[in-house]
Design a protein around this motif. Structure first.
Motif, short mmCIF file in Angstrom:
data_model
loop_
_atom_site.label_atom_id
_atom_site.label_comp_id
_atom_site.label_asym_id
_atom_site.label_seq_id
_atom_site.Cartn_x
_atom_site.Cartn_y
_atom_site.Cartn_z
N CYS A 189 0.82 -1.21 0.00
CA CYS A 189 0.00 0.00 0.00
C CYS A 189 0.86 1.26 0.00
O CYS A 189 1.92 1.31 0.65
CB CYS A 189 -0.90 -0.02 1.24
N HIS A 245 0.15 3.90 1.39
CA HIS A 245 0.05 4.54 2.70
C HIS A 245 1.15 3.97 3.59
O HIS A 245 2.29 4.36 3.44
CB HIS A 245 -1.36 4.35 3.29
N ARG A 246 0.87 3.00 4.43
CA ARG A 246 1.91 2.53 5.35
C ARG A 246 2.24 1.07 5.16
O ARG A 246 2.42 0.33 6.10
CB ARG A 246 1.53 2.87 6.79
N TRP A 247 2.34 0.67 3.86
CA TRP A 247 3.05 -0.55 3.43
C TRP A 247 2.34 -1.87 3.76
O TRP A 247 2.96 -2.93 3.67
CB TRP A 247 4.49 -0.60 4.00
N MET A 248 1.08 -1.82 4.12
CA MET A 248 0.34 -3.07 4.32
C MET A 248 0.16 -3.74 2.95
O MET A 248 0.13 -3.07 1.93
CB MET A 248 -1.03 -2.73 4.94
N CYS A 268 -7.30 -1.60 0.66
CA CYS A 268 -6.33 -1.98 1.69
C CYS A 268 -7.08 -2.21 3.01
O CYS A 268 -7.87 -1.37 3.43
CB CYS A 268 -5.28 -0.88 1.87
N TYR A 303 -6.09 -2.02 5.98
CA TYR A 303 -5.62 -1.30 7.16
C TYR A 303 -6.41 0.00 7.37
O TYR A 303 -7.08 0.17 8.39
CB TYR A 303 -4.12 -1.02 6.99
N HIS A 304 -6.37 0.94 6.40
CA HIS A 304 -7.10 2.21 6.57
C HIS A 304 -8.03 2.47 5.40
O HIS A 304 -8.43 3.60 5.15
CB HIS A 304 -6.12 3.38 6.71
N ALA A 305 -8.28 1.41 4.64
CA ALA A 305 -9.30 1.43 3.57
C ALA A 305 -8.96 2.34 2.38
O ALA A 305 -9.86 2.83 1.71
CB ALA A 305 -10.67 1.79 4.14
N TRP A 306 -7.69 2.58 2.14
CA TRP A 306 -7.37 3.23 0.88
C TRP A 306 -7.83 2.29 -0.24
O TRP A 306 -7.64 1.07 -0.16
CB TRP A 306 -5.86 3.49 0.75
S1 FES Z 1 -1.58 0.94 5.00
FE1 FES Z 1 -3.01 0.74 3.43
S2 FES Z 1 -4.52 2.17 3.95
FE2 FES Z 1 -3.03 2.44 5.50
#
Ligand code: FES
Ligand SMILES: [Fe+2]
Length: 383
Positions: free
Chosen positions: A87, A89-92, A106, A108-111
């Motif tokens: 991702c 964002h923060r690599w999930m 994603c 994690y935070h739904a991006w």
């Molecule tokens: S790590 Fe993917 S939305 Fe935050």
């Protein structure tokens, strides 16, 4: 490490004319693996699956390749794409496993990403300075599809793959492999041996010992013919006369579970063929079925093995398809167990202080080529 590289440099220089393996330390050196990661796996072509595993819009299949999470996706226009599965964002990991979705969300935070990789939604990010949703997308990974197999090149600088395989393409055209489909995937999980130990196990010489109760009976080691080119190795293993079956067309075929395709050459009907696309992928091919084996390195002395059964279109149409497929998978598991035992033994043996660079028989031209190929990638500028 310097001493090891000096030995490899010598092997690369003399074309491995001595018929020997790499030194045992090459099979468990962490430092050498880091060099392999850069010069072999990031620079080369790695098979991640089949195009037929993502046929419909929104189909996705995720896989990790030498620590890189990737995802193969069929987009709205029907284009097959391969993205980084990390991702923005923060690599999930954005996608987990395989499935079908209208967009890639994603967990994690739904991006939310469109199927072309562009970012569609990112909750609460409108107040973040220097963030532009319109220019954010999952990085695309360079890929090529050859005969239905999807290969990625992580550094984006490799020479095109298909021209390098032209000679193989011509020789196997009768199978029409691009029309075959994955019928089952066996995820063997992690194994405690180096990818080169498994690659070395690609010769058929070991039919004499490890497969004395399976392959050696129907495909004697002595009859196997090996041919090597830079990017590939081809081995043709003729079946013994006594093992052959007669098809509906009155022609001889090697043993099998499914209905063989028509129009095959004599050698294709009566042999199995191994096609190695270096560094770490091979296809076991019969007239009626095939198996793709992806040897994905996890580090020095560790791999993740994935095996797919692939079948031609007519194989799926028989009423007892499931029974035949299960027989086929069971046969794979049986001979794979025979290989597991020797691969573990070899990996352990490579740590012995009494182990040295090993002599090879004339039936191990495969190993000789692998040793030279690895040594030249690690010590020379190969374009
Ligand atoms: S790590 Fe993917 S939305 Fe935050
Ligand atoms: Fe084997």
């Amino acid at each position: 490490m310097d001493e090891l590289l000096n030995i490899l440099s010598g092997i690369a220089d003399d074309g491995n004319q001595s018929w020997r393996t790499l030194p045992p330390a090459a099979y468990h050196s962490d430092a050498l693996f880091e060099l392999e990661r850069e010069r072999i796996f990031n620079a080369g072509w790695i098979c991640i699956g089949r195009a037929d595993q993502v046929t419909d819009c929104g189909d996705y299949l995720s896989i990790d390749v030498v620590g890189e999470p990737l995802v193969m996706v069929r987009d709205k226009e029907g284009v097959l794409r391969v993205f980084s599965n990390v991702c923005r964002h923060r690599w999930m990991r954005v996608c987990q496993g395989a499935g079908n979705a209208g967009s890639l969300v994603c967990p994690y935070h739904a991006w939310t990403y469109n199927l072309d990789g562009s970012l569609r939604a990112a909750p609460e990010m409108d107040q973040t300075p220097d963030f532009d949703i319109g220019t954010t997308s999952l990085p695309q990974v360079h890929h090529e599809v050859w005969e239905g197999f999807v290969y990625v090149n992580l550094d984006g600088n490799a020479k095109p793959l298909t021209p390098q395989l032209q000679s193989i393409t011509t020789r196997i055209s009768e199978y029409k492999l691009d029309q075959w489909r994955v019928a089952a995937t066996v995820d063997c999980g992690e194994y405690p041996w180096d990818w080169k130990v498994m690659q070395d196990n690609g010769e058929c010489y070991h039919h004499y010992g490890a497969h004395s109760e399976t392959f050696q009976i129907d495909y004697p080691a002595r009859d196997v013919i090996t041919e090597c080119d830079d990017a590939w190795i081809l081995q043709v293993a003729p079946s013994s006369k006594s093992s052959r079956r007669i098809g509906d067309d009155g022609l001889e075929y090697s043993p099998g579970n499914f209905e063989p395709g028509s129009g095959l050459a004599d050698w294709q009907r009566t042999s199995f063929t191994l096609i190695y696309v270096l560094p770490n992928f091979f296809i076991y091919l019969q007239a009626d079925m095939g198996m793709n084996l992806r040897m994905l390195p996890l580090g020095a002395g560790r791999i993740h093995l994935l095996a797919d059964v692939i079948l031609p279109p007519q194989a799926f149409m028989v009423s007892d398809f499931e029974q035949r497929l299960s027989t086929c998978v069971e046969f794979f598991k049986r001979f794979n167990e025979e290989d597991v035992a020797v691969n573990i033994g070899v990996q352990d043996g490579s740590h012995s202080k009494f182990a040295g660079s090993a002599p090879l028989s004339h039936l191990e031209a495969h190993n000789r080529h692998i040793a030279w190929w690895v040594a030249s990638r690690l010590t020379k500028q190969v374009t």
